[in-house]
Scaffold this motif. Structure first.
Motif, short mmCIF file in Angstrom:
data_model
loop_
_atom_site.label_atom_id
_atom_site.label_comp_id
_atom_site.label_asym_id
_atom_site.label_seq_id
_atom_site.Cartn_x
_atom_site.Cartn_y
_atom_site.Cartn_z
N PHE A 25 1.08 3.17 -3.27
CA PHE A 25 -0.08 3.92 -3.74
C PHE A 25 -0.33 5.16 -2.88
CE2 PHE A 25 -0.34 -0.53 -4.75
CZ PHE A 25 -0.51 -0.49 -6.12
N ASP A 26 -0.05 5.05 -1.58
CA ASP A 26 -0.12 6.24 -0.74
C ASP A 26 0.83 7.31 -1.26
OD1 ASP A 26 -2.08 5.42 1.15
OD2 ASP A 26 -0.57 4.26 2.25
N PHE A 36 -0.42 9.09 -4.61
CA PHE A 36 -1.44 10.12 -4.38
C PHE A 36 -0.85 11.31 -3.62
CE2 PHE A 36 -4.09 6.76 -5.79
CZ PHE A 36 -5.30 7.31 -6.18
N ARG A 77 0.79 -1.22 0.00
CA ARG A 77 0.00 0.00 0.00
C ARG A 77 0.83 1.28 0.00
NH1 ARG A 77 -5.21 1.83 3.70
NH2 ARG A 77 -5.04 4.05 3.19
N LEU A 82 -4.97 8.72 -0.93
CA LEU A 82 -5.55 7.50 -1.50
C LEU A 82 -6.94 7.24 -0.95
CD1 LEU A 82 -5.24 4.83 -3.12
CD2 LEU A 82 -4.13 3.86 -1.09
N LEU A 99 -9.56 1.29 -8.62
CA LEU A 99 -8.30 1.99 -8.37
C LEU A 99 -7.81 2.65 -9.65
CD1 LEU A 99 -5.83 2.66 -6.60
CD2 LEU A 99 -4.88 0.44 -7.27
#
Length: 501
Positions: free
Chosen positions: A73-74, A77, A70, A84, A237
């Motif tokens: 993806f954090d 963004f 994760r 996210l 997503l």
């Protein structure tokens, strides 16, 4: 952030060919930095292999099923001033997976190491629990050691990786550099069911356990750190990233097929669409299997790129069922694995280009693990490992044979479905090749076999000025987080190269 008062004609023109997760991640970063970005994709949805098919119960994932790593993806963004959690709803899975064997035994792994130690103790005894404890410690150590110099580095090298090992020589034993995942795991675990369980992580990068280097067992550490289900499926997503890129000025053109990447004087000049329309660009990012360039699928002007893909072995493919039905049988989690009795025979058949008679079957119960009871009619994705396209495959018989190998096998475990799916619910290696041209049906690009295979993947920069690569066939490799990192690498290279120019 780009100064919106600047003349639009002065903005760098970037075309991203392919709206897979790597292309979208790159497009978002470049649009945020001020590029005039256009994303083109031949499909009618963003996300590439993060695709869905319709069912009576709603869209069903027919590609990747969950989010791991994760922080990747954090960071994506956060780097564009967003969060996210404001764009997608994620549910962390308490159960990582449920595993079933033909002898009737089963093992549930959790998102807690202590709980897993207790589960393995009850499953195979205290010796196995101690072996698992040592395995987790080694994989945690390897993951920490190679995350920065390998996965996060845009241009990893043997020298840099060797230097990292020399700083901590104890890594050598944990790496088992001369061993494959299969041999190393059978050395680590006295219970062969556990060796079989962790060896399946080779398939996460399209490899055979008996040929994939032991180092890649560290994939377990990525999953141990957390697994999240995405509300609306993984394509949600992709849509969130595409929408965010649009707010930064990017233009997404779906159902738009590119026939050629144009070049002149040693650099890219734009692309030509299949309808003859030409789009000029300063930069082109190719988000597809790099083999498509080397095989001239995008024109002869880019055939010098990624030529190693013409001679290296291809990674695994898959046969994927996506459908809705009412299940009966064992209590399922989001992730479920039903193991073959003989993994050696299973992968020998795949290596020969044949469909195993006794396959390991992965079942994603998409409506489980979402924080609420599943509906009567649930959405399922079932995946069986397969060889990429070979002469041994019989497309005319494939759906019938795959059905016979899938559903009677699951029935022997007690899992049945009211109204089993028909052939229209199946995606085969031939279908993958049609959906993603020049991939030979492979889902992960080059094979991960061999200790230096990861260093031989194409990188973001190419020998043609202005042409960059992203996606699972490019460094750092297969999987949604890795493809997302490839987008970060390419965006950084583009911005740096433009500044130098």
């Amino acid at each position: 952030m780009f100064d919106t008062g600047t003349n639009l004609a002065d903005r760098p023109r970037t075309i991203v060919v392919g709206a897979g997760i790597g292309g979208l991640a790159c497009a978002l970063r470049l649009a945020h930095a001020g590029h005039a970005v256009t994303v083109l994709d031949r499909h009618n949805h963003p996300g590439g292999k993060m695709r869905q098919v319709d069912s009576p119960a709603g869209p069903v994932d027919a590609g990747p099923t969950v989010l791991t790593m994760r922080p990747v993806f954090d960071s994506l963004f956060a780097d564009v001033g967003a969060r996210l959690e404001d764009h997608v709803t994620l549910t962390r899975q308490n159960v990582l997976a449920r595993h079933f064997w033909p002898d009737g035994s089963d093992l549930t792994l959790w998102n807690n190491r202590g709980r897993n130690l207790d589960a393995i103790d009850g499953f195979a005894g205290p010796r196995a629990a101690d072996e698992f404890r040592r395995f987790c410690a080694d994989m945690e150590r390897l993951y920490a050691a190679f995350d920065a110099p390998m996965m996060r580095a845009p241009d990893p090298s043997v020298g840099r990786l060797t230097g990292r090992v020399l700083l901590d020589p104890g890594l050598i034993w944990a790496m088992a550099p001369l061993a494959t995942m299969r041999t190393d795991l059978r050395r680590r675990f006295s219970d062969m069911r556990l060796a079989q369980l962790f060896a399946r992580y080779a398939t996460y990068v399209g490899g055979h356990p008996g040929l994939t280097p032991a180092l890649l067992s560290l994939i377990w550490r990525a999953e141990e750190q957390g697994v999240w289900a995405v509300d609306g499926g993984m394509q949600a997503l992709a849509r969130a990233i595409a929408d965010l890129a649009a707010t930064r000025g990017a233009v997404l053109r779906l159902g738009t097929d590119v026939s050629r990447i144009e070049t002149g004087n040693g650099r890219v000049t734009g692309v030509t669409l299949i309808n003859g329309e030409r789009l000029a660009a300063d930069t082109v990012v190719f988000n597809g299997d790099p083999r498509a360039l080397a095989t001239c699928a995008l024109g002869t002007g880019v055939a010098q790129v990624a030529t190693q893909t013409l001679t290296t072995r291809r990674s695994l493919s898959a046969r994927v069922w996506a459908f809705a039905a009412t299940p009966e049988g064992p209590d399922l989690a989001h992730h479920n694995v039903f193991f073959a009795a003989d993994p050696d025979e299973e992968f020998a058949s795949i290596a020969a280009g044949q469909m195993p008679t006794d396959p390991t079957i992965y079942v994603c119960a998409q409506d489980r693990g979402q924080g609420q009871p599943p509906p009567l009619v649930e959405r399922f994705e079932i995946i069986l490992n397969a060889a990429p396209l070979t002469d041994a495959q019989r497309p005319d018989k494939e759906a019938q044979t795959c059905h016979q190998r899938t559903f009677p096998t699951l029935a022997r475990f007690g899992l049945t479905f009211r109204a089993e799916p028909g052939p229209e619910a199946l995606t085969t290696p031939s279908d993958w090749n049609r959906l993603f041209p020049a991939s030979a049906g492979s889902l992960y690009g080059q094979s991960p076999h061999g200790m230096t295979a990861s260093l031989k993947r194409p990188r973001a920069r190419t020998t043609i000025a202005g042409l960059y690569l992203v996606g699972g066939g490019t460094h750092p490799g297969a999987g949604v987080p890795m493809a997302t990192l490839s987008g970060q690498h390419a965006a950084a290279a583009i911005l740096k190269d433009r500044t130098l120019t």
